[in-house]
Design an enzyme around this catalytic site. Sequence first.
Site: not given
Ligand code: HEM
Length: 735
Positions: A76, A149, A340, A363
């Site tokens: 993202h 999402n 988060h 997160y």
């Molecule tokens: C175990 C599964 C997942 C892991 C380990 C994971 C991990 C991460 C990580 C490391 C980030 C970057 C966060 C940052 O640097 O601030 C992120 C961002 C994000 N994740 Fe996940 N994610 C997972 C599943 C999902 C799922 C299922 C969704 C949706 C329901 C999702 C939605 C998002 C969104 C929207 C962001 C961006 C947030 C922003 O705009 O800063 N992720 N995720």
Amino acid sequence: MDKNRKQHQNDKIHQLERDGEDADGQMLTTNQGLRINDDQNSLKAGDRGPSLLEDFHLREKITHFDHERIPERVVHARGSAAHGVFQVYESMAPYSKAKFLHNPAVKTPVFVRFSTVVGSRGSADLARDVRGFAVKFYTEEGNFDLVGNNMPVFFIQDGVKFPDLVHAVKPEPHHEMPQAASAHDTFWDFISLMPESLHMIMWVMSDRAIPRSFRMMEGFGVHTFRFVNEKGKSRFVKFHWKPLLGVHSVVWDEAQKISGLDPDFHRRDLWESIEQGNYPEWEFGVQMIEEKDEDRFDFDLLDPTKLIPEEVVPVKRIGKLTLNRNPDNFFAETEQVAFHPGHIVSGIDFSNDPLLQGRLFSYTDTQLIRLGGPNFHEIPINRPIAPVHNNQRDGHMRHTINHGRASYHPNSLGGGCPMQAGQDMRGFISYAERIAAGKVRARSEKFFDHISQAALFWNSQSHPEKGHIVQALRFELGKVEVPAIRSRMVGLLAQVDKTLAGLVAQGLGIPVPTKIEGPLNLSVPAGQDPKWFQPKPRTPSLERSAALSMSATVKDTIKTRKVAILAADGVDSAALERMKKALLAEGAQVKVVAPRLGVLRGAAKGGEISIDFSFLTAGSVLFDAVYIPGGEQSIEVLKGDAKALMFVKEAYLHCKAIAATDAGIDLLLAAHPAQDKTALSHMKGTQPDERTLLRVDEGIIASRSDKNGRVAAQFIHAIAQHRHWVREMKDQIPA
Ligand code: HEM
């Protein structure tokens, strides 16, 4: 812009303003506040001599510059955000003790960030990808982050597979290609061995993965969460965002061209809409399930690859989100914001969804490195509006100056403060779910139906939507180089639907495999029963769900839609102005596109018309519809301009509404959008009733005698339909 700023204040904005800086009318200084006299020359030994180490201004300026970058998000990375407010329609107190869901008069400040998942920070907005839809509610009881999402399901069922998924989809490690794309071997290799991803694959191959605008996307919390009320009663809940403008997408050919013409297409659309006062709006919806009904579904509520069809549990719309203010500074706000899924407030709690559980760890861990230490909650955009008091101290870049001696609990020196809050003082308590289970690495049996909901999605799509999925799969798998991966994938698709698999196979020039390879997940240790890792479809209780198709979405407004008017000198300026007025009255945006920039002279006694874009600076893919007014001289010029002809042709191929009046019809004919050539040439007839061609179902509205303004009314209706797929049925579109 200033009007917006003044109008849309809230507690969070007031808090942010305390950290604002405005250089208007100020002197240039160092970071120590010393006024700078010369910012053009470094301090040297003579005017041709070496720079001196003593030059603190040079050192400070360059050192700061050297450290201006932080790591981008590991996923993202590319995103755009805005401020706004959330208001609940009626009190949800019977279901949740979350205070921000109680009082319809309360406007809770929010910050919302939309993103793509795969591409780097500088990648294009229109990549085929899931979109992040992350909402930070600054509630009076602390921050609640709904990190969702634009698709209601996910690729994998367990957080332990997330690094594998992301490694597979990111650019391949040996040559770092391709950027922001899933159309490559490692992604499809992984997917073809992970049948649990099939449902999500259907979504990602659909047009949902190429939205027209962030403002026209649904949002989903994906996981099952809990609502807990004042009495401690828990219900399962799924969260939804429903855009008031409807759910709309572009087509793949268009997406690829937009990526070249305007890689910031979505970012610009969000920014400009807010600047113009066209505030994006979504209704917040919940599907609530009583605890006793947990097992009544033919899937497991804890499985994030499954959705609850709206026909089975309706979505109750409980409030509205409005984005009404752009950030002041991209880095300080959009880049430094830290969402988060573990940031919850009393009244909301987690389920045991194993993907959600994995996220709860991830997160903060990633943000520790991305934002450089444990104090990123103090960065202005991340600070809650609720007061923060605890015994956490020190660390990199600490801002807070904690008073007193006691930084531990229990203490007597600090009077026992800060104190734990009892339940009656709204101290958070986790929902006391009863668990009696062995410690195992396993998933519940219902998780293994990887097929039924993928088929439900496919069956629920309209004919054009199905066509787009087939084309997307042909494109993506067509970019895969290893034949075995293509074949394995087509074999999996055959489990979803034989026609789908057949059409994809046909495009790839391969047969549909007669039997599926197994065990698919090759990491199954030897000796373990492989059947667990094969799809185990169940008989679906629902064959189709209307809510899964975009075909029945909102189609009664052209608000904020962008219409191009093609013109050159000699244009029928009266017709142009008439149409412009009619479109503006409905809330559309109108832009004049011409062979050059500057001002056009209208035909005869017509006035002057300002040009917004030349054919060099805009293409039809940046617009929702096209109008070609008459004016013999104007049309003669446009007919001789290849880019003008391409503009019309592409708008036709992408199934957009097109209107033409008088000589404007000749440009339409010259561009000869395939099937309509014959119909349009009939209009050379002399009888008045033959001079009007209103093929509203096909989105073509043309008239040689539009005296009563019928064309504008029909054009407006045609634009509101978003696209006219019936043209595509003639197989003209490279979707
Ligand atoms: C175990 C599964 C997942 C892991 C380990 C994971 C991990 C991460 C990580 C490391 C980030 C970057 C966060 C940052 O640097 O601030 C992120 C961002 C994000 N994740 Fe996940 N994610 C997972 C599943 C999902 C799922 C299922 C969704 C949706 C329901 C999702 C939605 C998002 C969104 C929207 C962001 C961006 C947030 C922003 O705009 O800063 N992720 N995720």
